[in-house]
Structure formats: C-alpha cells, structure tokens
Write an enzyme that holds these catalytic residues in place. Structure first.
Site, PDB file in Angstrom:
ATOM      1  N   CYS A  14     -57.650  43.836   5.226  1.00 57.05           N
ATOM      2  CA  CYS A  14     -56.994  42.905   4.307  1.00 57.05           C
ATOM      3  C   CYS A  14     -57.839  42.544   3.084  1.00 57.05           C
ATOM      4  O   CYS A  14     -59.062  42.674   3.094  1.00 57.05           O
ATOM      5  CB  CYS A  14     -56.722  41.573   4.990  1.00 57.05           C
ATOM      6  SG  CYS A  14     -55.709  41.684   6.426  1.00 57.05           S
ATOM      7  N   GLY A  41     -55.811  47.087   1.363  1.00 61.36           N
ATOM      8  CA  GLY A  41     -54.629  47.110   2.225  1.00 61.36           C
ATOM      9  C   GLY A  41     -53.407  47.508   1.436  1.00 61.36           C
ATOM     10  O   GLY A  41     -53.130  46.900   0.405  1.00 61.36           O
ATOM     11  N   ASN A 115     -58.457  37.566   6.523  1.00 60.92           N
ATOM     12  CA  ASN A 115     -59.067  38.883   6.591  1.00 60.92           C
ATOM     13  C   ASN A 115     -60.041  38.846   7.749  1.00 60.92           C
ATOM     14  O   ASN A 115     -60.938  37.997   7.770  1.00 60.92           O
ATOM     15  CB  ASN A 115     -59.802  39.210   5.279  1.00 60.92           C
ATOM     16  CG  ASN A 115     -60.501  40.557   5.335  1.00 60.92           C
ATOM     17  OD1 ASN A 115     -60.150  41.415   6.125  1.00 60.92           O
ATOM     18  ND2 ASN A 115     -61.495  40.728   4.483  1.00 60.92           N
ATOM     19  N   GLY A 116     -59.872  39.763   8.707  1.00 58.18           N
ATOM     20  CA  GLY A 116     -60.773  39.786   9.862  1.00 58.18           C
ATOM     21  C   GLY A 116     -59.987  39.871  11.150  1.00 58.18           C
ATOM     22  O   GLY A 116     -58.806  40.223  11.150  1.00 58.18           O
ATOM     23  N   CYS A 249     -70.163  42.811   7.385  1.00 57.12           N
ATOM     24  CA  CYS A 249     -69.755  44.189   7.729  1.00 57.12           C
ATOM     25  C   CYS A 249     -70.429  45.190   6.790  1.00 57.12           C
ATOM     26  O   CYS A 249     -70.179  45.200   5.582  1.00 57.12           O
ATOM     27  CB  CYS A 249     -68.240  44.311   7.599  1.00 57.12           C
ATOM     28  SG  CYS A 249     -67.664  46.013   7.711  1.00 57.12           S
ATOM     29  N   TYR A 255     -67.828  52.098   2.506  1.00 53.54           N
ATOM     30  CA  TYR A 255     -66.508  52.642   2.186  1.00 53.54           C
ATOM     31  C   TYR A 255     -65.490  51.627   1.662  1.00 53.54           C
ATOM     32  O   TYR A 255     -64.761  51.915   0.723  1.00 53.54           O
ATOM     33  CB  TYR A 255     -65.955  53.319   3.450  1.00 53.54           C
ATOM     34  CG  TYR A 255     -64.533  53.804   3.325  1.00 53.54           C
ATOM     35  CD1 TYR A 255     -64.183  54.791   2.395  1.00 53.54           C
ATOM     36  CD2 TYR A 255     -63.519  53.273   4.127  1.00 53.54           C
ATOM     37  CE1 TYR A 255     -62.863  55.234   2.286  1.00 53.54           C
ATOM     38  CE2 TYR A 255     -62.203  53.722   4.019  1.00 53.54           C
ATOM     39  CZ  TYR A 255     -61.889  54.692   3.098  1.00 53.54           C
ATOM     40  OH  TYR A 255     -60.596  55.127   2.992  1.00 53.54           O
ATOM     41  N   SER A 296     -64.842  57.673  -2.336  1.00 53.61           N
ATOM     42  CA  SER A 296     -65.962  56.901  -1.793  1.00 53.61           C
ATOM     43  C   SER A 296     -67.246  57.713  -1.671  1.00 53.61           C
ATOM     44  O   SER A 296     -68.322  57.143  -1.499  1.00 53.61           O
ATOM     45  CB  SER A 296     -65.578  56.298  -0.449  1.00 53.61           C
ATOM     46  OG  SER A 296     -65.053  57.311   0.374  1.00 53.61           O
ATOM     47  N   ASP A 358     -69.984  62.982   1.772  1.00 56.33           N
ATOM     48  CA  ASP A 358     -68.909  62.056   2.154  1.00 56.33           C
ATOM     49  C   ASP A 358     -69.557  60.788   2.710  1.00 56.33           C
ATOM     50  O   ASP A 358     -70.725  60.794   3.097  1.00 56.33           O
ATOM     51  CB  ASP A 358     -67.999  62.717   3.204  1.00 56.33           C
ATOM     52  CG  ASP A 358     -66.602  62.104   3.221  1.00 56.33           C
ATOM     53  OD1 ASP A 358     -66.373  61.096   2.522  1.00 56.33           O
ATOM     54  OD2 ASP A 358     -65.732  62.646   3.937  1.00 56.33           O
ATOM     55  N   ASP A 359     -68.765  59.700   2.761  1.00 58.74           N
ATOM     56  CA  ASP A 359     -69.350  58.427   3.190  1.00 58.74           C
ATOM     57  C   ASP A 359     -69.446  58.302   4.702  1.00 58.74           C
ATOM     58  O   ASP A 359     -70.322  57.620   5.224  1.00 58.74           O
ATOM     59  CB  ASP A 359     -68.530  57.250   2.631  1.00 58.74           C
ATOM     60  CG  ASP A 359     -67.108  57.292   3.120  1.00 58.74           C
ATOM     61  OD1 ASP A 359     -66.821  56.666   4.144  1.00 58.74           O
ATOM     62  OD2 ASP A 359     -66.287  57.981   2.492  1.00 58.74           O
ATOM     63  N   CYS A 395     -64.358  49.187  16.100  1.00 59.87           N
ATOM     64  CA  CYS A 395     -64.574  47.856  15.521  1.00 59.87           C
ATOM     65  C   CYS A 395     -63.559  46.887  16.118  1.00 59.87           C
ATOM     66  O   CYS A 395     -62.388  47.226  16.246  1.00 59.87           O
ATOM     67  CB  CYS A 395     -64.378  47.929  14.003  1.00 59.87           C
ATOM     68  SG  CYS A 395     -64.502  46.312  13.209  1.00 59.87           S
ATOM     69  N   CYS A 445     -73.573  43.454  10.198  1.00 59.88           N
ATOM     70  CA  CYS A 445     -72.973  43.997  11.411  1.00 59.88           C
ATOM     71  C   CYS A 445     -73.059  45.511  11.289  1.00 59.88           C
ATOM     72  O   CYS A 445     -72.657  46.079  10.269  1.00 59.88           O
ATOM     73  CB  CYS A 445     -71.510  43.571  11.538  1.00 59.88           C
ATOM     74  SG  CYS A 445     -70.682  44.394  12.921  1.00 59.88           S
ATOM     75  N   CYS A 448     -70.430  49.479  14.760  1.00 58.17           N
ATOM     76  CA  CYS A 448     -69.791  50.791  14.950  1.00 58.17           C
ATOM     77  C   CYS A 448     -70.827  51.921  14.977  1.00 58.17           C
ATOM     78  O   CYS A 448     -70.494  53.051  15.340  1.00 58.17           O
ATOM     79  CB  CYS A 448     -68.694  51.030  13.915  1.00 58.17           C
ATOM     80  SG  CYS A 448     -69.143  50.624  12.252  1.00 58.17           S
TER      81      CYS A 448
HETATM   82 FE1  SF4 Z   1     -67.866  46.616   9.937  1.00 61.78          FE
HETATM   83 FE2  SF4 Z   1     -68.426  48.408  11.832  1.00 61.78          FE
HETATM   84 FE3  SF4 Z   1     -69.074  45.817  12.167  1.00 61.78          FE
HETATM   85 FE4  SF4 Z   1     -66.519  46.585  12.195  1.00 61.78          FE
HETATM   86  S1  SF4 Z   1     -68.102  47.159  13.680  1.00 61.78           S
HETATM   87  S2  SF4 Z   1     -67.375  44.802  11.144  1.00 61.78           S
HETATM   88  S3  SF4 Z   1     -66.533  48.236  10.669  1.00 61.78           S
HETATM   89  S4  SF4 Z   1     -69.891  47.263  10.629  1.00 61.78           S
END
Ligand code: SF4
Length: 462
Positions: A14, A41, A115-116, A249, A255, A296, A358-359, A395, A445, A448
C-alpha cells in the site's frame, strides 16, 4: 495464473497519503499524490475528504486514473483528505477491502488508511467479536478503528495511544476525523511515513516523492512509535512507545520505493547504486556490457558498471502497458508473452558477454526466461547479478511474497539456482554488503533474508 507468473516479484501492499489545508479543496491534491504513490499498489485506490462537518469517500478497484473522474473529484469537497493505493492479491474481495475505510467513531466519522500488516489480527478479532463487534471487511484497519472507539473515554489522544499499544506488527496509518489529520508509525517503523508542509498546510505520505509532486517541503519522517495530530491548532506529536529497536523494511530500498524518495535519511537511488557497487566489489565478472532488468535494476546496474568501468546500456526494453487485464496466453504463446514484457536489443547483446543486474529473485521464473531470451538473441555468456541477498522466507508484514515453498532460494542453493535459470554465473549481494550500501547495520527488517522476525509472527505460523 499468467499475471502472477509475469509479476514474479515481491509486491508492496500500500501507499498512504493525508493532507490538512484549511481554505483549500484538497481532493485533486490527494489524487496527484496517489498518482506519485501508484507504484506501491495498483489494484485499488480511494480518497476520503472532510469539509469539517461531513466525510465523503470515493474508492474502487483499479489504477488511480481509472478510479477517479473529474466528476468524482468535484464531489469530494473539503480541506482535509486521506488517500490510499493498494496492492491486493487477486481474488481477495477488492470491493469490500478498498481503503480508506470510513466509519462512525468517537464523536463523528473517521476515515483510515493502513500500510502494513498486523500479526495479532486473529487474537484482536476474537477479543472484539466476543464483545459484540461485527466486522464488515477483512481489513486490519477495521480492528484499529474499533480499538480506538472502545478506548474513546479519555479523549482522542488517549484513545489512539491505548489502541496502538494493543497492535502488534507493521503499520503506517493515516487517518482523519472530521477536523483532524493523524499519522502513526508502528514502534519499529517498519513502513515509511513522512511529514511535509505545503503553503501553511500539512501533508503525510508513504514516500517523499508524493511531497515533491505537490511541491511540498519535506519536514521529517514520522518517528517509529510516534503519533502526529494536525488540526487548527497546528501540528503536534507524541510518542506512544519508547522501543529502541527499529526495523524499517529493507526491501523499500531494494525494490518497493521510488528512487527519488528519501526514507529515514537514505535516498533510495543512492542506496541502490551503492548496492550495485558493493556487488561489483564482491562479485566482479568479465563482461562486455551491463544491462539492468528495468526498472528496479537500473540504479544497481549503474553502480555495478561504474565500479568496474564496464559499458552500461538499456539492453532490455520493458513494455509498460501490461496490466491485470492481459489475456492469459496459450501454452504455445508463453515465450511470446515474455518477450512482450521484456525484449532485448539484439544489436547490443549479440556475440557479447552480458552481465544482467536485477534487484532480487523470488521464484526464478522471470530470470530463467530473461537468460534464455538473451541466449536466443546471440549473447555469448549471460551472468546474473542480484543486488540483494537470497530471499529465503515469506514476509508477514504486509508484503505479498510467494509461499515459502515457491521461493526458489528457500529450496535451492545458489549453484542450483544458477543451473535452473541457465546463467553462466549467478551472484547475490551478501547481507554485510547490503549493510555497507545502507551505511549502517542496525534499524532494518531483513526477515525475508534472515528469518529474524523482529515484529513477531502471526499465531498460525508461530
Ligand atoms: Fe520487508 Fe522482508 Fe521485512 Fe517483509 S520480511 S518487512 S519484505 S524486509
């Protein structure tokens, strides 16, 4: 589904926006801001506007340009607005779930955008349902509104604070009552939110690019665990959490965010270039040309080529007009469909050692097709360079990743992925390399890549 196959990317959930501008009609400003946030989005969009007495909303499925017309914007009269663009997985009930959500709350109407993703939705829903709350959508924000309403006895500030302390997970919220604009960022600051000023008015947005489009001056990012309230008395803020661990994030830089945005002091374009440079230092290849996978991969490819003194060019052309309504191709048309999306410039690649930047790689299907297409066009060697570490985990904070089982790096080693995509070599940026590009190790974070879920996990997967 073909659309899903073509996407083969993590999808931002979002973009949110808000404006408080006494004496002005703001619906069109919100519309342009949402245009600037469209990359966050594309499945639905909405704007709610207040004139101080009444809240009106217009929302629907599709791109900003599809959802709004001159007439629908003319009907949204008022000086206070919140807006939302959303990515929603296909078949998820768009009509009910488009935002802003408008409902009766405290002493009037409230419109809210999120958003989230909250990780304690199930627990909160059970708790509220046991107290007689009936939910009309599957939106997390409906829970948030209910919590604010139930804590309303001590005034808005206390209600917001108490409600936020019950939420776990990721949220950047922009909401409005009939006369106030409010911005809130979760205690970890997982999703971005910034504050700007426009000729004596205030704006809130997921990314600073939306402020730039309006000609607004960037004031600052909303801090993790902060609530900002804007009304006729001005802009005031308070912290509802003193947590010291931040977890923005990191994929915003890889990206999601637009390169012209600056988030928590880091310009996205600069970081992406630095990722390319770091990857070049870690994994230099001998190549005649460096090509980005647009869009990206462009900044990373510039960084990569610049660091090694290699020739850079836009050797893969992207068709920008492929959307959700793309007709599912027959099996025999699949390779045609891939070329329709990304077509190499044959003259640039024939007989060359090509480095493709690529990203990220999610499922690997697109990378495989790009490598194959480049070989078919006469590339002598194809080296695949990825400006982030392998995505090994899903995620739970609002980003639509594939199921863990579909994440190729969760199933295969780097060498196995190289073999699968058919490249001569495959290199990912290391996590330390990513931190060097970001110029700090703390505050992000990276779940992933690392499976370290600092914001917690939903009950179902704990
Ligand atoms: Fe971002 Fe990955 Fe954390 Fe999700 S898990 S918030 S995509 S860094």
């Amino acid at each position: 589904m073909f659309y899903e196959e073509v996407k083969d990317k993590m999808e931002e959930a979002c973009g949110v926006f808000g404006i408080y501008a006494p004496g002005k009609d703001v619906a069109r400003l919100a519309y342009y801001a949402l245009y600037a946030l469209q990359h966050r989005g594309q499945q639905s969009a909405g704007i709610a506007v207040s004139n101080g007495k009444q809240v009106r909303v217009h929302k629907g499925a599709g791109l900003v340009a599809d959802v709004f017309s001159d007439q629908s914007l003319n009907n949204l009269k008022g000086h206070l607005a919140v807006g939302h663009v959303q990515y929603t997985p296909i078949n998820s009930g768009l009509a009910v779930n488009a935002q802003p959500l408008v409902c009766q709350c405290l002493k009037g109407k409230m419109a809210i955008c999120h958003n989230g993703n909250l990780v304690n939705v199930k627990e909160l829903k059970e708790h509220l349902a046991a107290r007689g709350v009936v939910f009309q959508s599957s939106l997390d924000v409906e829970i948030v509104v209910n919590l604010i309403a139930r804590n309303g006895g001590g005034g808005l500030k206390e209600a917001l604070k108490k409600a936020m302390l019950e939420l776990k997970g990721s949220y950047a919220l922009v909401l409005m009552t009939e006369d106030k604009l409010i911005g809130i960022r979760d205690p970890y600051g997982n999703r971005p939110l910034c504050l700007g000023r426009l000729e004596g008015s205030y704006v809130l947005a997921s990314e600073s690019c939306a402020l730039d489009v309006l000609g607004a001056e960037f004031i600052r990012d909303v801090a993790p665990g902060e609530i900002v309230i804007i009304d006729q008395s001005g802009c005031r803020s308070f912290k509802f959490s003193s947590r010291s661990t931040e977890a923005l994030c990191v994929f915003e830089f890889i990206y999601f965010a637009r390169p012209d945005s600056t988030i928590d002091g880091l310009n996205v374009m600069r970081v992406r270039r630095a990722m390319g440079r770091e990857l070049a230092r870690e994994s230099p290849v001998e190549a005649d040309i460096v090509l980005p996978v647009p869009d990206s991969g462009i900044a990373g490819a510039l960084g990569y080529a610049g660091e090694l003194g290699l020739f850079f060019d836009m050797g893969l052309m992207k068709n920008r007009y492929i959307g959700r309504t793309f007709i599912r191709p027959e099996q025999s048309e699949r390779s045609l469909a891939v070329r329709l999306k990304l077509n190499p410039v044959t003259e640039l690649v024939v007989g060359k050692r090509v480095a493709v930047v690529d990203d990220s790689i999610v499922r690997g299907t697109t990378s495989k097709k790009i490598v194959k297409t480049l070989r078919n066009r006469g590339a002598k060697e194809v080296h695949l360079l990825i400006t982030s570490p392998p995505v090994i985990a899903s995620c739970y904070y609002g980003i639509d990743t594939s199921e863990r089982g579909q994440l190729i790096a969760a199933q295969k080693s780097v060498e196995e992925i190289r073999e699968y995509v058919g490249a001569d070599s495959l290199s990912y940026l290391s996590l330390p390399g990513l931190y060097r590009a970001l110029k700090r190790e703390q505050g992000f974070c990276t779940a992933c890549f690392t499976e370290k879920y600092l914001l917690g996990l939903p009950k179902e997967v704990r």
